[in-house]
Design a protein around this motif. Structure first.
Motif, PDB file in Angstrom:
ATOM      1  N   ARG A  44       0.799  -1.235   0.000  1.00 30.25           N
ATOM      2  CA  ARG A  44       0.000   0.000   0.000  1.00 30.25           C
ATOM      3  C   ARG A  44       0.828   1.280   0.000  1.00 30.25           C
ATOM      4  N   GLY A  45       2.151   1.179  -0.034  1.00 35.44           N
ATOM      5  CA  GLY A  45       2.987   2.376  -0.113  1.00 35.44           C
ATOM      6  C   GLY A  45       3.234   3.062   1.203  1.00 35.44           C
ATOM      7  N   GLY A  46       2.973   2.363   2.309  1.00 36.67           N
ATOM      8  CA  GLY A  46       3.248   2.936   3.616  1.00 36.67           C
ATOM      9  C   GLY A  46       4.679   2.660   4.045  1.00 36.67           C
ATOM     10  N   ILE A  47       5.137   3.369   5.082  1.00 39.78           N
ATOM     11  CA  ILE A  47       6.493   3.252   5.592  1.00 39.78           C
ATOM     12  C   ILE A  47       6.446   2.857   7.070  1.00 39.78           C
ATOM     13  N   TYR A  48       7.229   1.857   7.436  1.00 43.11           N
ATOM     14  CA  TYR A  48       7.392   1.506   8.847  1.00 43.11           C
ATOM     15  C   TYR A  48       8.134   2.646   9.537  1.00 43.11           C
ATOM     16  N   PHE A  49       7.578   3.149  10.629  1.00 46.22           N
ATOM     17  CA  PHE A  49       8.249   4.196  11.393  1.00 46.22           C
ATOM     18  C   PHE A  49       8.917   3.617  12.637  1.00 46.22           C
ATOM     19  N   ARG A  50       8.156   2.903  13.445  1.00 50.90           N
ATOM     20  CA  ARG A  50       8.728   2.238  14.620  1.00 50.90           C
ATOM     21  C   ARG A  50       7.697   1.262  15.178  1.00 50.90           C
ATOM     22  N   ASP A  51       8.157   0.415  16.092  1.00 54.13           N
ATOM     23  CA  ASP A  51       7.217  -0.408  16.835  1.00 54.13           C
ATOM     24  C   ASP A  51       7.378  -0.120  18.317  1.00 54.13           C
ATOM     25  N   LEU A  76       3.643   5.338   8.512  1.00 50.45           N
ATOM     26  CA  LEU A  76       3.452   6.657   7.908  1.00 50.45           C
ATOM     27  C   LEU A  76       3.088   6.499   6.436  1.00 50.45           C
ATOM     28  N   PHE A  77       2.140   7.313   5.996  1.00 49.77           N
ATOM     29  CA  PHE A  77       1.757   7.381   4.588  1.00 49.77           C
ATOM     30  C   PHE A  77       1.838   8.835   4.152  1.00 49.77           C
ATOM     31  N   SER A  78       2.462   9.101   2.993  1.00 56.04           N
ATOM     32  CA  SER A  78       2.582  10.474   2.499  1.00 56.04           C
ATOM     33  C   SER A  78       3.127  10.459   1.077  1.00 56.04           C
ATOM     34  N   THR A  79       2.864  11.534   0.336  1.00 56.45           N
ATOM     35  CA  THR A  79       3.486  11.687  -0.983  1.00 56.45           C
ATOM     36  C   THR A  79       5.004  11.815  -0.851  1.00 56.45           C
ATOM     37  N   TYR A  80       5.491  12.143   0.336  1.00 56.20           N
ATOM     38  CA  TYR A  80       6.932  12.236   0.572  1.00 56.20           C
ATOM     39  C   TYR A  80       7.605  10.884   0.323  1.00 56.20           C
ATOM     40  N   PHE A  81       6.881   9.801   0.641  1.00 55.45           N
ATOM     41  CA  PHE A  81       7.414   8.449   0.480  1.00 55.45           C
ATOM     42  C   PHE A  81       6.883   7.750  -0.768  1.00 55.45           C
ATOM     43  N   ASP A  82       5.682   8.114  -1.180  1.00 57.07           N
ATOM     44  CA  ASP A  82       5.014   7.416  -2.277  1.00 57.07           C
ATOM     45  C   ASP A  82       4.384   8.448  -3.207  1.00 57.07           C
ATOM     46  N   ALA A  83       4.960   8.608  -4.393  1.00 57.02           N
ATOM     47  CA  ALA A  83       4.454   9.604  -5.346  1.00 57.02           C
ATOM     48  C   ALA A  83       3.016   9.300  -5.763  1.00 57.02           C
ATOM     49  N   ASN A  84       2.602   8.045  -5.628  1.00 60.56           N
ATOM     50  CA  ASN A  84       1.241   7.638  -5.990  1.00 60.56           C
ATOM     51  C   ASN A  84       0.325   7.523  -4.780  1.00 60.56           C
ATOM     52  N   PHE A  85       0.682   8.227  -3.708  1.00 58.21           N
ATOM     53  CA  PHE A  85      -0.118   8.168  -2.483  1.00 58.21           C
ATOM     54  C   PHE A  85      -1.552   8.642  -2.721  1.00 58.21           C
ATOM     55  N   ILE A  86      -2.497   7.834  -2.273  1.00 57.98           N
ATOM     56  CA  ILE A  86      -3.914   8.232  -2.211  1.00 57.98           C
ATOM     57  C   ILE A  86      -4.473   7.655  -0.916  1.00 57.98           C
ATOM     58  N   HIS A  87      -5.470   8.340  -0.357  1.00 57.58           N
ATOM     59  CA  HIS A  87      -5.993   7.950   0.944  1.00 57.58           C
ATOM     60  C   HIS A  87      -6.668   6.578   0.926  1.00 57.58           C
ATOM     61  N   SER A  88      -7.163   6.154  -0.219  1.00 58.75           N
ATOM     62  CA  SER A  88      -7.819   4.841  -0.283  1.00 58.75           C
ATOM     63  C   SER A  88      -6.823   3.711   0.006  1.00 58.75           C
ATOM     64  N   LYS A  89      -5.514   3.949  -0.213  1.00 61.10           N
ATOM     65  CA  LYS A  89      -4.517   2.929   0.121  1.00 61.10           C
ATOM     66  C   LYS A  89      -4.466   2.698   1.630  1.00 61.10           C
ATOM     67  N   ILE A  90      -4.670   3.751   2.394  1.00 61.41           N
ATOM     68  CA  ILE A  90      -4.663   3.631   3.849  1.00 61.41           C
ATOM     69  C   ILE A  90      -5.875   2.841   4.311  1.00 61.41           C
ATOM     70  N   GLU A  91      -7.012   3.132   3.726  1.00 62.29           N
ATOM     71  CA  GLU A  91      -8.234   2.394   4.075  1.00 62.29           C
ATOM     72  C   GLU A  91      -8.054   0.922   3.749  1.00 62.29           C
ATOM     73  N   ALA A  92      -7.455   0.616   2.602  1.00 63.19           N
ATOM     74  CA  ALA A  92      -7.231  -0.779   2.207  1.00 63.19           C
ATOM     75  C   ALA A  92      -6.253  -1.458   3.172  1.00 63.19           C
ATOM     76  N   PHE A  93      -5.205  -0.742   3.579  1.00 61.09           N
ATOM     77  CA  PHE A  93      -4.245  -1.274   4.542  1.00 61.09           C
ATOM     78  C   PHE A  93      -4.941  -1.606   5.860  1.00 61.09           C
ATOM     79  N   CYS A  94      -5.705  -0.657   6.375  1.00 62.32           N
ATOM     80  CA  CYS A  94      -6.359  -0.856   7.676  1.00 62.32           C
ATOM     81  C   CYS A  94      -7.386  -1.982   7.635  1.00 62.32           C
ATOM     82  N   THR A  95      -8.206  -2.017   6.597  1.00 60.18           N
ATOM     83  CA  THR A  95      -9.223  -3.067   6.552  1.00 60.18           C
ATOM     84  C   THR A  95      -8.590  -4.445   6.454  1.00 60.18           C
TER      85      THR A  95
END
Length: 200
Positions: free
Chosen positions: A46-53, A61-80
């Motif tokens: 989903r283009g997210g970045i591990y920050f810490r555990d 973390l999710f952001s265009t800073y890490f993923d040029a194709n960042f869209i909020h629906s990727k976060i929803e898909a990750f969480c679900t």
């Protein structure tokens, strides 16, 4: 160094501390390995970045800073995906807190010249304080203002007579230490229904 719009997601196991009391270190390690390995795979997809555990909690973390194709629906898909699963032989479940806002990405002096980096910002604080205040259920907690503006996903959609697996409700939850009047904050709460429900 940069100031970016980002989404912080905290995923942690429900009831882990109670479960772990009478478990061996090997049993704990096996469960945490299953949980974190699953989340890492989803983050990569989903283009997210591990920050810490933090114990049984992973901060992403999710952001265009890490993923040029960042869209909020990727976060929803990750969480679900993460919240609809169970983990370990005892089938523990997880919850997720989603918090959006400005985050500073930077390197401390001792990180310069390495691949290490740091991040700071209000979304980290809001997510951590919320995690401490909410119920341990298979849920995704979105701040209502963020949900309305950036997410607004139709997780409960199902045709008449079909089966849906997510129940969405609006909840007002008291979160201490975030500077809100008496600490009350509106959330859009998405709860997973393992066996689904028929839509009438």
């Amino acid at each position: 160094n940069a100031i970016v719009e980002a989404v912080v997601v905290r995923c942690d196991l429900n009831g882990y501390s109670l479960w772990a009391r009478d478990k061996s270190l090997q049993s704990r390690a096996t469960l945490l390995d299953h949980f974190f390995s699953t989340i890492f795979n989803e983050l990569e997809t989903r283009g997210g970045i591990y920050f810490r555990d933090e114990g049984d909690c992973l901060v992403a973390l999710f952001s265009t800073y890490f993923d040029a194709n960042f869209i909020h629906s990727k976060i929803e898909a990750f969480c679900t995906s993460v919240i609809s699963r169970t983990y370990g032989a005892d089938l523990l479940t997880a919850k997720a807190i989603v918090s959006r806002g400005q985050v500073a990405i930077f390197q401390k002096n001792h990180e310069i010249g390495t691949n290490d980096w740091s991040a700071e910002g209000e979304p980290f604080v809001l997510a951590a304080r919320t995690e401490q205040a909410v119920e341990s259920k298979q849920r995704i907690y979105y701040f209502q203002k963020d949900y309305d503006e950036y997410f607004n996903v139709a997780s409960t959609w199902a045709p008449s007579g079909g089966t849906y697996y997510w129940s969405v409700s609006a909840e007002n939850i008291q979160i201490k230490g975030i500077g809100k009047a008496a600490g009350w904050v509106d959330f859009s709460v998405h709860e997973y229904i393992p066996n689904g429900r028929k839509k009438s």
